[in-house]
Design a protein around this motif. Structure first.
Motif, PDB file in Angstrom:
ATOM      1  N   SER A 116     -20.457  37.413 -42.704  1.00  0.00           N
ATOM      2  CA  SER A 116     -21.001  38.118 -41.724  1.00  0.00           C
ATOM      3  C   SER A 116     -22.093  37.611 -40.827  1.00  0.00           C
ATOM      4  CB  SER A 116     -21.142  39.127 -42.340  1.00  0.00           C
ATOM      5  OG  SER A 116     -21.590  39.424 -43.501  1.00  0.00           O
ATOM      6  N   GLY A 117     -22.671  37.067 -41.994  1.00  0.00           N
ATOM      7  CA  GLY A 117     -24.088  36.694 -41.114  1.00  0.00           C
ATOM      8  C   GLY A 117     -25.225  37.012 -41.751  1.00  0.00           C
ATOM      9  N   TRP A 118     -24.905  38.248 -42.318  1.00  0.00           N
ATOM     10  CA  TRP A 118     -26.057  39.460 -42.638  1.00  0.00           C
ATOM     11  C   TRP A 118     -26.352  38.974 -44.181  1.00  0.00           C
ATOM     12  CZ3 TRP A 118     -22.723  44.574 -42.875  1.00  0.00           C
ATOM     13  CH2 TRP A 118     -22.333  45.173 -41.757  1.00  0.00           C
ATOM     14  N   PHE A 119     -27.591  39.772 -44.043  1.00  0.00           N
ATOM     15  CA  PHE A 119     -28.300  39.386 -45.148  1.00  0.00           C
ATOM     16  C   PHE A 119     -28.619  40.196 -46.182  1.00  0.00           C
ATOM     17  CE2 PHE A 119     -31.978  40.857 -42.454  1.00  0.00           C
ATOM     18  CZ  PHE A 119     -32.727  41.649 -43.536  1.00  0.00           C
ATOM     19  N   GLU A 162     -39.122  36.986 -42.277  1.00  0.00           N
ATOM     20  CA  GLU A 162     -39.649  35.759 -41.958  1.00  0.00           C
ATOM     21  C   GLU A 162     -39.509  35.217 -43.217  1.00  0.00           C
ATOM     22  OE1 GLU A 162     -44.341  36.056 -42.878  1.00  0.00           O
ATOM     23  OE2 GLU A 162     -43.953  36.447 -40.695  1.00  0.00           O
ATOM     24  N   ASN A 163     -39.554  35.770 -44.169  1.00  0.00           N
ATOM     25  CA  ASN A 163     -39.340  35.666 -45.724  1.00  0.00           C
ATOM     26  C   ASN A 163     -37.860  35.030 -46.004  1.00  0.00           C
ATOM     27  OD1 ASN A 163     -42.163  35.174 -47.116  1.00  0.00           O
ATOM     28  ND2 ASN A 163     -41.479  37.664 -46.525  1.00  0.00           N
ATOM     29  N   ILE A 164     -37.110  35.487 -45.011  1.00  0.00           N
ATOM     30  CA  ILE A 164     -35.342  35.545 -45.215  1.00  0.00           C
ATOM     31  C   ILE A 164     -35.112  34.208 -43.989  1.00  0.00           C
ATOM     32  CG2 ILE A 164     -33.011  36.286 -45.662  1.00  0.00           C
ATOM     33  CD1 ILE A 164     -34.522  38.616 -45.426  1.00  0.00           C
ATOM     34  N   THR A 165     -35.368  32.967 -44.425  1.00  0.00           N
ATOM     35  CA  THR A 165     -35.086  32.126 -43.611  1.00  0.00           C
ATOM     36  C   THR A 165     -33.761  30.882 -43.993  1.00  0.00           C
ATOM     37  OG1 THR A 165     -36.515  30.811 -45.108  1.00  0.00           O
ATOM     38  CG2 THR A 165     -37.277  31.290 -43.528  1.00  0.00           C
ATOM     39  N   GLY A 166     -33.172  31.135 -45.364  1.00  0.00           N
ATOM     40  CA  GLY A 166     -32.377  30.356 -45.988  1.00  0.00           C
ATOM     41  C   GLY A 166     -31.038  30.687 -46.265  1.00  0.00           C
ATOM     42  N   SER A 167     -29.915  30.285 -47.389  1.00  0.00           N
ATOM     43  CA  SER A 167     -28.506  30.696 -47.498  1.00  0.00           C
ATOM     44  C   SER A 167     -28.982  32.112 -48.621  1.00  0.00           C
ATOM     45  CB  SER A 167     -27.889  30.077 -48.151  1.00  0.00           C
ATOM     46  OG  SER A 167     -28.276  29.132 -49.119  1.00  0.00           O
ATOM     47  N   VAL A 196     -18.288  39.842 -37.579  1.00  0.00           N
ATOM     48  CA  VAL A 196     -18.455  41.055 -38.025  1.00  0.00           C
ATOM     49  C   VAL A 196     -19.541  41.359 -36.712  1.00  0.00           C
ATOM     50  CG1 VAL A 196     -19.920  41.964 -39.089  1.00  0.00           C
ATOM     51  CG2 VAL A 196     -18.370  40.594 -40.334  1.00  0.00           C
ATOM     52  N   THR A 197     -20.195  42.099 -36.400  1.00  0.00           N
ATOM     53  CA  THR A 197     -21.273  42.477 -34.888  1.00  0.00           C
ATOM     54  C   THR A 197     -22.201  43.182 -35.836  1.00  0.00           C
ATOM     55  OG1 THR A 197     -20.456  45.062 -34.547  1.00  0.00           O
ATOM     56  CG2 THR A 197     -19.335  43.012 -33.797  1.00  0.00           C
ATOM     57  N   ARG A 221     -27.528  40.157 -38.371  1.00  0.00           N
ATOM     58  CA  ARG A 221     -28.377  38.661 -38.297  1.00  0.00           C
ATOM     59  C   ARG A 221     -29.861  38.551 -37.147  1.00  0.00           C
ATOM     60  NH1 ARG A 221     -22.373  38.736 -37.452  1.00  0.00           N
ATOM     61  NH2 ARG A 221     -22.477  38.119 -34.925  1.00  0.00           N
ATOM     62  N   ASN A 222     -28.998  39.724 -36.314  1.00  0.00           N
ATOM     63  CA  ASN A 222     -30.475  40.064 -35.408  1.00  0.00           C
ATOM     64  C   ASN A 222     -31.528  40.494 -36.513  1.00  0.00           C
ATOM     65  OD1 ASN A 222     -28.895  39.288 -33.705  1.00  0.00           O
ATOM     66  ND2 ASN A 222     -28.113  41.170 -33.089  1.00  0.00           N
ATOM     67  N   GLY A 223     -31.402  40.972 -37.327  1.00  0.00           N
ATOM     68  CA  GLY A 223     -32.811  41.470 -38.613  1.00  0.00           C
ATOM     69  C   GLY A 223     -32.431  43.428 -38.183  1.00  0.00           C
ATOM     70  N   LYS A 224     -32.278  43.984 -38.275  1.00  0.00           N
ATOM     71  CA  LYS A 224     -32.332  45.473 -38.375  1.00  0.00           C
ATOM     72  C   LYS A 224     -31.316  45.656 -39.055  1.00  0.00           C
ATOM     73  CE  LYS A 224     -31.595  45.977 -33.009  1.00  0.00           C
ATOM     74  NZ  LYS A 224     -30.450  46.795 -32.055  1.00  0.00           N
TER      75      LYS A 224
END
Length: 667
Positions: free
Chosen positions: A253-256, A224-229, A141-142, A199-202
């Motif tokens: 996807s690696g997204w948050f 910077e607070n989103i560090t874990g799962s 997932v891009t 994944r790049n924070g966008k």
């Protein structure tokens, strides 16, 4: 020193002590509630974030399924690209989906938005990590990217088509980020804001302000607070609002996915609970206070009445009987009444003595000596109204006076009574006071300390004898002697100078005798005026008039000018000068015939206090410039010797002498 408080204060303290454990328990409950409320909102934030993750990830899996189905079509296996392209067009028809196929390196095979065979570079540039992952057969997932054709932010789900002995192709299904927003919106509760980042924070999508944030990086302090799962934290958003956030990060996807709610909203139930507890506590405190007031009212009233009677006894005021239901207070009140009667008898005896002695007596038991007990004579010495000093033994504030000793100002802290309160003793010291009524008195004062049986200083007494008249007589005698010496010396000096000049300039003893006699008469006239004014000065008009009428009739001269006061020494010199001008006019000028007149005018300049005098003769014989200066001329000029700005001028015109001169009265 033991601190003391009223009975009512102790009752209030008892209630306070009883309420402190209650308030501590309430505080503990509020703390536990606050922690539970915070934990509840944090758990809810993570739960909402997981729900949104499930919804969005389902959409991403659907896109993967579309790409996977197309990758297994028979046309693709047979290399029939027109049919593959047609199948891709069918899958994209009626939606915002775009299907793209391209090799890892090279031109696109097709893009459902372009005709087949169009040469174009792929917009999906895969990172080394993505290339490695997709070549292993895993879908990717891009992140968010800007599509050149539609100028919109999009994301893609891509899979690899591996061909034997051929370079792999990449098949991607892309959708605009608005679809991600629309997909997750139904899962977003009211007052919550959902953000999805790659994944790049966008930002991929946001339930609010999507258009303003999609494709843009999140705040560094937020990311910077989103560090874990998964986790929770507090941070500020783009608008500066403090948020409570819960997040999860997808393994697929690696997204948050973050669920955010304003911290103020999360804390609102806690604030309501605190307000409710505070209101209940305030009501209970007010009820307790009212009960305490009612219970302690009778005790505090009796204690206040008893304290008032004790204060009255200390101030030598009458102690009234007291009615109270508190037995102990009634006993004390009776004892105070008996003590008041005994003290009153002793005070009457002492007052009779103190108000008889002809000296001022002051007692004080105040450390600052500001509250005093004085007798009648002391009140009279300080200029107080008689009614304020008639009752000996009644404390009163010390009179506000101004005191000096040997010409130096003496403050309150250095006067005999105050010094005695510090343990000093004074003996027969003279002080001059300006009293309350403005009178000035000189007192001969002595002061002693008063000590108790233990030797502790508890008070002081001052006794003063009025020696004002004696000091005034001494000063007046000395003043008269000094003034007499001064005036005799000045008069003798003037007479000596006049006599010397007269004898030097007279041709014969007879003429010298006559001239000296007339000059001494002029000097005596000036002395008469100054003596009448107590040598404070002389009026110029009066001085001129009396000096000239000693030699000529008043109808032969005129005087014009405003009121002017001149100093004593200047008055003597002007009298002699005007006398000489008059004498010269009688001998040679306007007064030498029957028609001549003289006018004397003067003017005082208000700006520099300069006096101008003009002597003008008319009707006399024709005059001319004399060959030498006479005594009168020199005398007038000497009047101005001490004034460098002064001037004198003699104009001998045909109509008569004009003499004008100026004097700076400030000098």
């Amino acid at each position: 020193m033991v601190s003391r408080f009223s009975a009512r204060t102790h009752l209030f303290g008892l209630i306070t002590v009883a309420l402190v454990p209650v308030w501590l328990f309430v505080g503990y409950l509020l703390f536990v509630y606050a922690m539970n409320s915070r934990n509840r909102f944090e758990a809810e934030a993570q739960q909402i974030a997981r729900q949104v993750e499930l919804v969005v990830e389902a959409e991403l899996h659907q896109l993967e399924a579309i790409a996977g189905g197309l990758s297994k079509s028979s046309a693709l296996l047979d290399g029939d690209m027109p049919n593959v392209y047609a199948e891709a067009q069918r899958l994209a028809a009626g939606t915002d989906r775009v299907l793209i196929m391209f090799p890892l390196d090279g031109q696109e095979v097709f893009d459902t938005r372009r005709p087949l065979g169009t040469d174009a570079a792929s917009q999906l540039a895969l990172s080394p990590e993505e290339r490695e992952k997709i070549l292993k057969g895993a879908p990717i997932v891009t992140g968010v990217y800007l599509d050149d054709l539609t100028n919109e932010q999009r994301i893609a789900v891509a899979i690899a088509i591996l061909r034997p002995n051929l370079d792999p192709w990449i098949l991607a299904v892309t959708i605009p980020t608005t679809e991600i927003r629309d997909t997750m919106k139904p899962a977003v509760p009211a007052e919550w804001t959902i953000g999805v980042g790659d994944r790049n924070g966008k930002y991929v999508a946001r339930s609010k302000m999507h258009e303003e944030t999609t494709g843009k990086p999140g705040l560094p302090e937020y990311l910077e607070n989103i560090t874990g799962s998964a986790g929770t934290f507090t941070s500020t958003n783009f608008q500066g609002t403090t948020l409570l956030a819960g997040y999860v990060r997808s393994d697929y996807s690696g997204w948050f996915y973050s669920a955010n709610i304003p911290l103020a909203v999360a804390q609102a139930p806690l604030r309501r609970s605190i307000l409710e507890f505070a209101l209940i506590g305030l009501i209970s405190t007010l009820v307790s206070t009212a009960l305490t007031y009612l219970v302690g009212r009778r005790i505090t009233k009796a204690a206040r009445d008893l304290a008032g009677r004790a204060t009255a006894l200390g101030r030598r005021e009458s102690v009234q009987p007291m009615t109270t239901s508190v037995v102990e207070f009634a006993t004390i009140a009776d004892a105070l009444k008996d003590a008041d009667e005994a003290l009153h008898e002793r005070e009457q005896e002492l007052a009779a003595v103190m108000n008889t002695v002809p000296v001022g007596v002051w007692f004080t038991y105040d450390p600052d000596a500001l509250q005093v007990i004085r007798n009648r004579h002391a009140a009279q010495l300080m200029g107080l109204p008689l009614q304020e000093g008639t009752t000996y033994g009644a404390p009163a504030h010390v009179a506000e006076t101004f005191a000096t000793r040997d010409g130096e100002v003496v403050g309150r802290q250095d006067r005999p009574l105050t010094r005695a309160m510090r343990g000093d003793e004074t003996e027969s010291e003279e002080y001059t006071y300006v009293t309350v009524n403005g009178a000035q008195r000189t007192l001969l004062s002595s002061a002693r300390s008063i000590r108790n049986n233990d030797g502790k200083l508890v008070g002081a007494v001052q006794i003063s004898l009025d020696i004002t008249e004696r000091k005034r007589g001494e000063q007046q005698r000395q003043l008269l002697v000094n003034e007499l010496n001064h005036r005799v010396k000045n008069t003798l000096a003037v007479v000596q100078a006049v006599a010397s000049q007269t004898l030097r300039n007279s041709p014969s003893v007879k003429e010298a005798q006559e001239a000296l006699s007339m000059r001494l008469i002029a000097l005596a006239k000036a002395h008469d005026i100054l003596t009448h004014e107590n040598w404070s000065g002389a009026d110029l008009h009066q001085l001129l008039e009396r000096t000239m009428t000693a030699q000529v009739q008043p109808d032969r001269f005129t005087l014009r000018g405003g009121p002017v006061r001149i100093a004593p020494n200047l008055a003597l010199s002007l009298a002699l000068g005007i006398h000489e001008l008059t004498t010269n006019a009688i001998k040679y000028g306007a007064f030498s015939n029957d028609k001549g007149t003289v006018s004397v005018s003067w003017n005082l300049a208000p700006t520099d206090n300069r006096l101008s005098i003009v002597w003008q003769e008319k009707g006399g014989p024709t005059v001319s410039q004399p060959s030498r200066k006479g005594f009168g001329t020199r005398m007038i000029q000497r009047v101005l010797d001490s004034d460098p700005t002064g001037e004198v001028r003699f104009d001998f015109v045909e109509t008569g002498l004009v003499c004008s001169f100026g004097i700076n009265l400030d000098r």
